[in-house]
Scaffold this motif. Structure first.
Motif, PDB file in Angstrom:
ATOM      1  N   PRO A   1       0.843  -1.203   0.000  1.00 52.21           N
ATOM      2  CA  PRO A   1       0.000   0.000   0.000  1.00 52.21           C
ATOM      3  C   PRO A   1       0.878   1.254   0.000  1.00 52.21           C
ATOM      4  CG  PRO A   1       0.173  -0.838   2.212  1.00 52.21           C
ATOM      5  CD  PRO A   1       0.933  -1.808   1.342  1.00 52.21           C
ATOM      6  N   PRO A   2       0.309   2.422  -0.302  1.00 56.40           N
ATOM      7  CA  PRO A   2       1.095   3.662  -0.267  1.00 56.40           C
ATOM      8  C   PRO A   2       1.721   3.935   1.086  1.00 56.40           C
ATOM      9  CG  PRO A   2      -0.978   4.014  -1.418  1.00 56.40           C
ATOM     10  CD  PRO A   2      -1.055   2.651  -0.813  1.00 56.40           C
ATOM     11  N   SER A   3       1.065   3.512   2.178  1.00 58.80           N
ATOM     12  CA  SER A   3       1.591   3.789   3.514  1.00 58.80           C
ATOM     13  C   SER A   3       2.933   3.105   3.763  1.00 58.80           C
ATOM     14  CB  SER A   3       0.593   3.338   4.578  1.00 58.80           C
ATOM     15  OG  SER A   3       0.338   1.945   4.444  1.00 58.80           O
ATOM     16  N   TYR A   4       3.291   2.138   2.926  1.00 62.68           N
ATOM     17  CA  TYR A   4       4.586   1.475   3.051  1.00 62.68           C
ATOM     18  C   TYR A   4       5.737   2.467   2.936  1.00 62.68           C
ATOM     19  CZ  TYR A   4       8.295  -1.940   1.946  1.00 62.68           C
ATOM     20  OH  TYR A   4       9.448  -2.702   1.951  1.00 62.68           O
ATOM     21  N   HIS A   5       5.502   3.578   2.236  1.00 59.28           N
ATOM     22  CA  HIS A   5       6.577   4.526   1.958  1.00 59.28           C
ATOM     23  C   HIS A   5       6.745   5.604   3.019  1.00 59.28           C
ATOM     24  CE1 HIS A   5       7.014   2.526  -1.804  1.00 59.28           C
ATOM     25  NE2 HIS A   5       5.858   2.941  -2.290  1.00 59.28           N
ATOM     26  N   VAL A   6       5.965   5.570   4.070  1.00 55.26           N
ATOM     27  CA  VAL A   6       6.175   6.521   5.164  1.00 55.26           C
ATOM     28  C   VAL A   6       7.518   6.201   5.827  1.00 55.26           C
ATOM     29  CG1 VAL A   6       5.349   7.340   7.397  1.00 55.26           C
ATOM     30  CG2 VAL A   6       3.718   6.851   5.563  1.00 55.26           C
ATOM     31  N   PRO A   7       8.423   7.180   5.960  1.00 54.99           N
ATOM     32  CA  PRO A   7       9.758   6.880   6.496  1.00 54.99           C
ATOM     33  C   PRO A   7       9.698   6.344   7.925  1.00 54.99           C
ATOM     34  CG  PRO A   7       9.678   9.093   5.559  1.00 54.99           C
ATOM     35  CD  PRO A   7       8.274   8.599   5.603  1.00 54.99           C
ATOM     36  N   LEU A   8      10.347   5.225   8.165  1.00 59.44           N
ATOM     37  CA  LEU A   8      10.422   4.665   9.502  1.00 59.44           C
ATOM     38  C   LEU A   8      11.252   5.556  10.420  1.00 59.44           C
ATOM     39  CD1 LEU A   8      10.964   0.935   8.492  1.00 59.44           C
ATOM     40  CD2 LEU A   8       8.846   1.968   9.321  1.00 59.44           C
ATOM     41  N   LEU A   9      12.083   6.411   9.855  1.00 55.60           N
ATOM     42  CA  LEU A   9      12.862   7.350  10.652  1.00 55.60           C
ATOM     43  C   LEU A   9      11.971   8.294  11.467  1.00 55.60           C
ATOM     44  CD1 LEU A   9      15.664   8.321   8.113  1.00 55.60           C
ATOM     45  CD2 LEU A   9      16.063   7.398  10.407  1.00 55.60           C
ATOM     46  N   LEU A  10      10.747   8.514  11.000  1.00 54.58           N
ATOM     47  CA  LEU A  10       9.841   9.414  11.719  1.00 54.58           C
ATOM     48  C   LEU A  10       9.556   8.931  13.135  1.00 54.58           C
ATOM     49  CD1 LEU A  10       7.194  10.381   8.998  1.00 54.58           C
ATOM     50  CD2 LEU A  10       8.686  11.963  10.238  1.00 54.58           C
ATOM     51  N   THR A  11       9.505   7.632  13.325  1.00 49.08           N
ATOM     52  CA  THR A  11       9.173   7.078  14.641  1.00 49.08           C
ATOM     53  C   THR A  11      10.328   6.294  15.247  1.00 49.08           C
ATOM     54  OG1 THR A  11       8.146   5.212  13.456  1.00 49.08           O
ATOM     55  CG2 THR A  11       6.697   6.972  14.239  1.00 49.08           C
ATOM     56  N   SER A  12      11.557   6.634  14.832  1.00 49.15           N
ATOM     57  CA  SER A  12      12.730   5.945  15.366  1.00 49.15           C
ATOM     58  C   SER A  12      13.778   6.939  15.845  1.00 49.15           C
ATOM     59  CB  SER A  12      13.329   5.012  14.302  1.00 49.15           C
ATOM     60  OG  SER A  12      14.480   4.359  14.791  1.00 49.15           O
ATOM     61  N   PRO A  13      13.609   7.501  17.048  1.00 50.23           N
ATOM     62  CA  PRO A  13      14.619   8.423  17.592  1.00 50.23           C
ATOM     63  C   PRO A  13      16.034   7.833  17.623  1.00 50.23           C
ATOM     64  CG  PRO A  13      12.625   8.515  18.898  1.00 50.23           C
ATOM     65  CD  PRO A  13      12.446   7.358  17.952  1.00 50.23           C
ATOM     66  N   PRO A  14      16.216   6.539  17.974  1.00 49.23           N
ATOM     67  CA  PRO A  14      17.594   6.009  17.996  1.00 49.23           C
ATOM     68  C   PRO A  14      18.270   6.073  16.622  1.00 49.23           C
ATOM     69  CG  PRO A  14      16.119   4.568  19.217  1.00 49.23           C
ATOM     70  CD  PRO A  14      15.245   5.554  18.515  1.00 49.23           C
ATOM     71  N   SER A  15      17.513   5.828  15.550  1.00 45.86           N
ATOM     72  CA  SER A  15      18.112   5.886  14.221  1.00 45.86           C
ATOM     73  C   SER A  15      18.468   7.319  13.843  1.00 45.86           C
ATOM     74  CB  SER A  15      17.151   5.290  13.182  1.00 45.86           C
ATOM     75  OG  SER A  15      17.049   3.895  13.335  1.00 45.86           O
ATOM     76  N   ARG A  16      17.618   8.267  14.229  1.00 43.47           N
ATOM     77  CA  ARG A  16      17.931   9.673  13.939  1.00 43.47           C
ATOM     78  C   ARG A  16      19.208  10.084  14.667  1.00 43.47           C
ATOM     79  NH1 ARG A  16      12.167  10.245  14.783  1.00 43.47           N
ATOM     80  NH2 ARG A  16      12.454  11.410  16.734  1.00 43.47           N
ATOM     81  N   THR A  17      19.333   9.666  15.919  1.00 45.24           N
ATOM     82  CA  THR A  17      20.548   9.966  16.679  1.00 45.24           C
ATOM     83  C   THR A  17      21.762   9.288  16.055  1.00 45.24           C
ATOM     84  OG1 THR A  17      19.323  10.230  18.739  1.00 45.24           O
ATOM     85  CG2 THR A  17      21.672   9.742  18.923  1.00 45.24           C
ATOM     86  N   ALA A  18      21.593   8.046  15.592  1.00 47.28           N
ATOM     87  CA  ALA A  18      22.708   7.311  14.990  1.00 47.28           C
ATOM     88  C   ALA A  18      23.240   8.042  13.768  1.00 47.28           C
ATOM     89  CB  ALA A  18      22.257   5.904  14.610  1.00 47.28           C
ATOM     90  N   LEU A  19      22.349   8.581  12.935  1.00 41.99           N
ATOM     91  CA  LEU A  19      22.796   9.283  11.737  1.00 41.99           C
ATOM     92  C   LEU A  19      23.542  10.570  12.096  1.00 41.99           C
ATOM     93  CD1 LEU A  19      22.976   9.571   8.703  1.00 41.99           C
ATOM     94  CD2 LEU A  19      20.696  10.608   8.713  1.00 41.99           C
ATOM     95  N   LEU A  20      23.025  11.320  13.067  1.00 43.24           N
ATOM     96  CA  LEU A  20      23.677  12.559  13.462  1.00 43.24           C
ATOM     97  C   LEU A  20      25.040  12.298  14.102  1.00 43.24           C
ATOM     98  CD1 LEU A  20      20.645  14.576  14.863  1.00 43.24           C
ATOM     99  CD2 LEU A  20      21.890  15.010  12.749  1.00 43.24           C
ATOM    100  N   GLN A  21      25.143  11.249  14.900  1.00 43.11           N
ATOM    101  CA  GLN A  21      26.439  10.902  15.489  1.00 43.11           C
ATOM    102  C   GLN A  21      27.431  10.470  14.414  1.00 43.11           C
ATOM    103  OE1 GLN A  21      25.299   7.955  18.393  1.00 43.11           O
ATOM    104  NE2 GLN A  21      25.183   9.463  20.051  1.00 43.11           N
ATOM    105  N   TRP A  22      26.937   9.712  13.452  1.00 42.83           N
ATOM    106  CA  TRP A  22      27.801   9.299  12.334  1.00 42.83           C
ATOM    107  C   TRP A  22      28.322  10.526  11.591  1.00 42.83           C
ATOM    108  CZ3 TRP A  22      27.058  10.284   7.127  1.00 42.83           C
ATOM    109  CH2 TRP A  22      27.886   9.604   6.236  1.00 42.83           C
ATOM    110  N   PHE A  23      27.452  11.505  11.358  1.00 48.16           N
ATOM    111  CA  PHE A  23      27.869  12.675  10.597  1.00 48.16           C
ATOM    112  C   PHE A  23      28.871  13.530  11.367  1.00 48.16           C
ATOM    113  CE2 PHE A  23      27.202  17.233   9.531  1.00 48.16           C
ATOM    114  CZ  PHE A  23      27.832  17.203   8.287  1.00 48.16           C
ATOM    115  N   THR A  24      28.659  13.700  12.664  1.00 50.06           N
ATOM    116  CA  THR A  24      29.586  14.543  13.412  1.00 50.06           C
ATOM    117  C   THR A  24      30.992  13.966  13.419  1.00 50.06           C
ATOM    118  OG1 THR A  24      28.854  13.484  15.471  1.00 50.06           O
ATOM    119  CG2 THR A  24      27.838  15.578  14.891  1.00 50.06           C
ATOM    120  N   THR A  25      31.101  12.645  13.301  1.00 58.32           N
ATOM    121  CA  THR A  25      32.425  12.033  13.166  1.00 58.32           C
ATOM    122  C   THR A  25      33.004  12.313  11.783  1.00 58.32           C
ATOM    123  OG1 THR A  25      31.866  10.285  14.728  1.00 58.32           O
ATOM    124  CG2 THR A  25      33.720   9.883  13.258  1.00 58.32           C
TER     125      THR A  25
END
Length: 563
Positions: free
Chosen positions: A80-104
């Motif tokens: 369904p179209p809802s499959y494409h809603v980003p899982l990052l929206l409801t995953s604070p740990p993943s958002r933090t992981a990306l920002l920590q990766w970038f700061t390095t």
């Protein structure tokens, strides 16, 4: 320039949107506020080690196996179209992981325009003007090429020549074009100059002569400036002013296509592009709300992190084993299913089938021949066991990467148009050359060149034909100025001295450089409004396209031999 109140009012979403271009957002956990801070404030330059690849979800206690993220029904990918809603929206740990990766990586690939965020209300007008100007120029240059030491040198040289927006506005158009030489797409340089002049003139008109001009702090005002598009406006607003604005370039389109499992043409399909832009907008609002301050560095860091991920890890041929956000990547999860390492039970009941995704089975690409059968074939030994949490082994990772390479969908490249032309170096008896200024619109607008004529499409583009074409072209040119066609003794074709092939994004020029002699001083032939005689030294300093510069280098080499 907006004041502090205006900046802050533009940074915080008043209400979370519930749909992304028709895609229903997943429900938030009961009792949680989706806009409330969900994690500790991330320092802008954390030196902590980057996280490794995201691990699978916690194991199911009844089977002691990972609980996979529901995936599209494979191999058909019905969803369904809802499959494409980003899982990052409801995953604070993943958002933090990306920002920590970038700061390095921020420190590993330090660039002169990357600086710590300072709230705009804490900066002097002069410092804020300079910071916005620095980011703006870097983003325009980055549209031309990749982040590299060479680009950093070009940016530094530009800043040394015009340290402020006002300095750039007071420069001449030809000076700006000359400094831009080699970066391509000269219209962008011209529009940068026009935008700088517009901000400078408006500031002097509205706030007084000598007032430091500052770029606007909102996307809506930035996008009104010449040459400032949605991406550039978002970058300046987010990085400098802390506005939660999306920054979506080609790298981010690719990352989001894979994160969202969206198999569409992100460049040519307007509907697919709009969905990704809306998803990016929702994400940056959530990321901004994760911070503790009303105006913070998170929007700018987030946009840069996505771009950095796309340019170094989530490339056309990705290195999924190094990605910090595989836990939210739809395509990564699909790859695990295809490798027989995750449950392919699908996303549940489907009421409305997605119409944005193109089916993988119908792609006609020689690069992918034979891959489908390997991807979608059942494991030879039946259903394999789920792996232990952690990065997959190389064999599984290879299957995931091959699947990821199919996202986003790419149409076959268009055939590049080819043009052959004669480039005429016409030297007078007193050593000057005739040059021509191109029209103000179109390819290489406003640049100087040696007189040039495109040859008609033909199979007999031999030297004899080119010599005749060059001689006739120059005689017609002179006749148009003087009303009299020059005789054979007045203008002599000496020979063909070089061939220069120069590719653009949409066409390829093959330039045949012709040497002609005008039997008279430059003063004896008055050219037209867009033509003039110039010395060798003057032409060396003129703004020319890179291909024409190559032609001129050949002429200079020949002229040295003549002397």
């Amino acid at each position: 320039m907006p004041n502090a109140t205006e900046i802050e009012s533009n940074t915080r979403p008043t209400k979370r949107l519930k749909t992304i271009s028709g895609l229903t957002l997943p429900p938030h956990p009961p009792g949680t506020d989706p806009t409330a801070p969900q994690e500790a404030h991330l320092p802008p330059h954390s030196r902590s080690s980057p996280p490794g690849p995201s691990t699978p979800p916690p194991p199911d206690t009844t089977t002691n196996q990972p609980s996979p993220i529901p995936t599209a029904s494979l191999p058909s990918r019905i969803h369904p179209p809802s499959y494409h809603v980003p899982l990052l929206l409801t995953s604070p740990p993943s958002r933090t992981a990306l920002l920590q990766w970038f700061t390095t990586h921020y420190h590993r690939r330090a660039m002169p325009w990357r600086k710590p965020f300072v709230p705009p209300t804490s900066m002097s007008r002069r410092d804020l003007s300079r910071r916005a100007y620095e980011v703006w120029i870097s983003e325009v240059m980055l549209q031309q090429t990749r982040v590299s030491p060479a680009l950093a040198e070009r940016w530094t040289r530009w800043m040394e020549r015009w340290p402020s927006l006002g300095d750039l506005a007071r420069a001449s158009e030809q000076e700006v074009l000359a400094e831009w030489a080699g970066l391509g797409y000269y219209q962008r340089a011209r529009r940068v100059w026009l935008a700088a002049r517009e901000v400078w003139e408006r500031t002097e008109r509205e706030e007084g002569v000598g007032t430091e001009p500052v770029l606007p702090g909102s996307v809506e005002e930035l996008i009104k400036l010449p040459g400032v598009g949605r991406y550039t406006a978002g970058a300046v607003a987010a990085i400098v002013f802390g506005v939660p604005a999306p920054m979506v370039d080609g790298n981010v389109l690719r990352v989001m296509s894979r994160q969202m499992g969206l198999h569409g043409d992100v460049n040519r399909d307007a509907k697919v592009g709009a969905v990704i832009w809306k998803a990016a907008e929702e994400l940056v609002k959530v990321v901004a709300a994760d911070g503790e301050e009303e105006v913070n560095e998170r929007p700018g860091l987030w946009g840069q992190a996505l771009m950095e991920l796309g340019s170094t890890v989530c490339t056309p041929k990705p290195n999924c084993g190094e990605c910090p956000i595989t836990a939210t990547c739809r395509v990564y999860q699909e790859g695990l299913v295809l490798a027989g390492k995750a449950d392919g039970s699908g996303v549940g009941d489907i009421e409305d089938v997605c119409t944005m995704c193109a089916p993988l089975e119908t792609e006609d690409s020689t690069r992918n021949e034979g891959l489908l059968s390997r991807f979608f074939a059942a494991p030879p030994t039946g259903r394999r066991k789920f792996p232990e949490p952690g990065p997959p082994d190389p064999e599984i990772l290879d299957i995931i990467i091959k699947h990821a390479r199919r996202f986003p969908r790419r149409e076959p490249a268009k055939t590049v148009r080819e043009e052959e032309m004669v480039v005429c170096a016409i030297r007078s008896s007193d050593g000057q050359f005739l040059i021509h200024r191109r029209p103000d619109e179109g390819l290489l607008a406003g640049m100087w060149e040696l007189p040039t004529q495109i040859l008609p499409e033909s199979n007999d583009s031999v030297m004899r034909t080119r010599k005749s074409a060059a001689s006739s072209f120059v005689r017609d040119l002179i006749a148009a100025w003087t009303g009299k066609r020059p005789g054979w003794k007045s203008l002599k074709h000496i020979g063909e001295i070089a061939h220069v092939v120069w590719p653009f994004s949409h066409l390829k020029h093959t330039m045949h450089v012709q040497w002609l002699e005008w039997n008279g001083a430059a003063s004896s032939l008055s050219p037209g409004p867009t033509y003039r005689w110039a010395s060798v030294e003057e032409i060396d300093g003129e703004t020319m396209g890179s291909g024409m510069k190559r032609c001129w280098e050949q002429v200079r080499r020949e002229e040295t031999r003549e002397d």
